[in-house]
Design a protein around this motif. Structure first.
Motif, PDB file in Angstrom:
ATOM      1  N   VAL A 151      45.404  10.588  41.550  1.00 32.74           N
ATOM      2  CA  VAL A 151      45.876  11.051  40.300  1.00 32.74           C
ATOM      3  C   VAL A 151      46.988  10.136  39.729  1.00 32.74           C
ATOM      4  N   PHE A 152      47.738   9.454  40.191  1.00 39.64           N
ATOM      5  CA  PHE A 152      48.718   8.483  39.681  1.00 39.64           C
ATOM      6  C   PHE A 152      47.839   7.411  39.284  1.00 39.64           C
ATOM      7  N   CYS A 153      46.813   7.034  40.212  1.00 37.93           N
ATOM      8  CA  CYS A 153      46.030   5.737  39.706  1.00 37.93           C
ATOM      9  C   CYS A 153      45.161   6.049  38.606  1.00 37.93           C
ATOM     10  N   ALA A 154      44.663   7.274  38.431  1.00 41.97           N
ATOM     11  CA  ALA A 154      43.812   7.656  37.293  1.00 41.97           C
ATOM     12  C   ALA A 154      44.697   7.684  35.966  1.00 41.97           C
ATOM     13  N   VAL A 155      45.839   8.437  36.136  1.00 41.93           N
ATOM     14  CA  VAL A 155      46.713   8.539  34.861  1.00 41.93           C
ATOM     15  C   VAL A 155      47.222   6.997  34.466  1.00 41.93           C
ATOM     16  N   THR A 156      47.582   6.181  35.283  1.00 39.11           N
ATOM     17  CA  THR A 156      48.050   4.934  34.728  1.00 39.11           C
ATOM     18  C   THR A 156      47.180   3.963  34.452  1.00 39.11           C
ATOM     19  N   GLU A 164      63.135  14.779  41.484  1.00 41.93           N
ATOM     20  CA  GLU A 164      62.009  15.853  41.553  1.00 41.93           C
ATOM     21  C   GLU A 164      60.575  14.882  41.511  1.00 41.93           C
ATOM     22  N   PRO A 165      59.585  15.332  42.298  1.00 40.73           N
ATOM     23  CA  PRO A 165      58.452  14.355  42.375  1.00 40.73           C
ATOM     24  C   PRO A 165      58.086  14.305  40.960  1.00 40.73           C
ATOM     25  N   LEU A 166      57.652  15.246  40.086  1.00 35.19           N
ATOM     26  CA  LEU A 166      57.177  15.150  38.885  1.00 35.19           C
ATOM     27  C   LEU A 166      57.789  14.386  37.993  1.00 35.19           C
ATOM     28  N   THR A 167      59.243  14.218  37.990  1.00 39.38           N
ATOM     29  CA  THR A 167      59.808  13.315  36.879  1.00 39.38           C
ATOM     30  C   THR A 167      59.811  11.926  37.564  1.00 39.38           C
ATOM     31  N   PHE A 168      59.863  11.862  38.971  1.00 39.19           N
ATOM     32  CA  PHE A 168      59.865  10.542  39.810  1.00 39.19           C
ATOM     33  C   PHE A 168      58.667   9.805  39.238  1.00 39.19           C
ATOM     34  N   PHE A 169      57.427  10.726  39.517  1.00 34.73           N
ATOM     35  CA  PHE A 169      56.252   9.682  39.276  1.00 34.73           C
ATOM     36  C   PHE A 169      55.993   9.317  37.636  1.00 34.73           C
ATOM     37  N   SER A 213      55.207   5.769  36.582  1.00 29.41           N
ATOM     38  CA  SER A 213      54.031   5.489  35.782  1.00 29.41           C
ATOM     39  C   SER A 213      54.368   4.883  34.537  1.00 29.41           C
ATOM     40  N   VAL A 214      55.525   5.164  33.822  1.00 30.94           N
ATOM     41  CA  VAL A 214      55.937   4.456  32.900  1.00 30.94           C
ATOM     42  C   VAL A 214      56.151   2.900  33.059  1.00 30.94           C
ATOM     43  N   PHE A 269      53.070  -0.561  45.397  1.00 33.35           N
ATOM     44  CA  PHE A 269      54.183  -0.617  46.313  1.00 33.35           C
ATOM     45  C   PHE A 269      55.599  -0.639  45.791  1.00 33.35           C
ATOM     46  N   THR A 270      55.744  -1.865  45.429  1.00 36.85           N
ATOM     47  CA  THR A 270      57.363  -2.359  45.180  1.00 36.85           C
ATOM     48  C   THR A 270      57.817  -1.557  44.125  1.00 36.85           C
ATOM     49  N   GLN A 271      57.425  -0.986  43.018  1.00 38.20           N
ATOM     50  CA  GLN A 271      57.967  -0.097  42.064  1.00 38.20           C
ATOM     51  C   GLN A 271      58.232   1.306  42.683  1.00 38.20           C
ATOM     52  N   ILE A 272      57.435   1.607  43.577  1.00 38.03           N
ATOM     53  CA  ILE A 272      57.659   2.923  44.490  1.00 38.03           C
ATOM     54  C   ILE A 272      58.880   2.771  45.203  1.00 38.03           C
TER      55      ILE A 272
END
Length: 312
Positions: free
Chosen positions: A90-95, A171-176, A180-181, A248-251
């Motif tokens: 999901v993260f990959c598709a959005v970004t 929170e995971p939602l705001t974290f991701f 993504s930004v 990896f690095t950003q996360i």
């Protein structure tokens, strides 16, 4: 005395088959050798270790016993692993999708504005693209800091919005969302430059013909420009999918600033924690092989489309 005027037809000579040059193939040998050594060897080593029990004891010389598919069985039966896989997809598709859309918009903007504005855009994107990842992440962490962050301070000034000491990384939602930004911001320059290079290959005659046929701006973009630069868009999207799937690095840096719980993991950080953190190197190797297979499956459609377009 009559002179014979008939002549014998000239013997037809079969055309020689043109020999293919061999030099280009020899020039490819060093690049292929580097690719095989630099990529093939680590991949083979990961595959080799994924069938063994390889932990901390094996790092100090203890033999690694063969357990064959046990690592894969435990990994594929773990619900946490599949949660990470779904989250990563999901993260990959959005970004990747957002990066392509924003990059295309900036590329169209660079093609439409004058020379001075275009140079300013290009220089600003080059500076953002050239910034080291750790330095960029330090700036972004400051921007989203819950105590002294500019983002919270600016949003808190909006009437009816309370962002005082809001923790974006709790929170995971705001974290991701923050992740993504950052990933999109770092990837847009490459996409914009690549698509702008494709736009420069669209001939003015084709655009003038579309104008004479009465095409509007949106029709010209949708029916003329996008089909011409579609091969470039396909390659760029393929690269973005591969890069964003293994971010990896950003996360990791965001987790260091916020929370390192499993709900904040993507595939890259999950494999790192599984290997370096838990010392389950055999399991981590199996997870890496599964990620490689997922990457090939996800990107396989785009590779097939690109090869099909090149064969036309």
């Amino acid at each position: 005395m009559s002179v014979a005027t008939d002549r014998q037809p000239a013997a037809t000579i079969a055309p020689r088959r043109k020999r293919k040059p061999v030099l280009p193939y020899w020039l490819l040998v060093p690049a292929i050798a580097i690719l095989v050594i630099g990529t093939g060897y680590p991949t083979a080593w990961q595959l080799f270790n994924s069938f063994r029990e390889y932990g901390l004891a094996q790092q100090f010389g203890k033999p690694a016993p063969w357990i064959w598919f046990q690592n894969y069985t435990e990994l594929l039966s773990d619900s946490q692993f599949w949660a990470v896989v779904l989250r990563s997809l999901v993260f990959c598709a959005v970004t990747a999708g957002a990066t392509l859309i924003i990059g295309l918009g900036i590329a169209l903007l660079m093609a439409a504005v004058g020379r001075t504005v275009r140079i300013m855009l290009q220089v600003s994107m080059l500076l953002a693209w050239a910034m080291p990842v750790v330095a960029a992440m330090t700036v972004w962490t400051w921007l989203f800091d819950r105590r002294r962050g500019v983002i919270n301070y600016t949003l808190d000034k909006i009437p009816g919005v309370d962002m005082y000491r809001f923790n974006w990384l709790a929170e995971p939602l705001t974290f991701f969302f923050v992740a993504s930004v950052i990933v999109i911001w770092m990837s847009v320059p490459f996409v914009a430059f690549s698509l702008y290079a494709g736009l420069t290959q669209v001939s003015e005659e084709v655009l003038e013909a579309a104008d004479l046929d009465g095409a509007s701006g949106s029709q010209r973009l949708r029916l003329v420009i996008l089909p011409i630069i579609r091969p470039v868009m396909s390659i760029v999207l393929l690269l973005q999918i591969i890069w964003d799937l293994r971010v990896f690095t950003q996360i990791t840096i965001l987790q260091d600033a916020g929370s390192s719980a499993s709900e904040f993991d993507l595939l890259g950080t999950y494999i790192y924690k599984l290997g370096t953190g838990s010392q389950h190197f055999g399991m981590a190797a199996a997870a890496s092989v599964v990620v490689l297979i997922i990457t090939l499956v996800v990107s396989g459609g785009y590779v097939w489309r690109i090869m099909k377009e090149d064969s036309k």
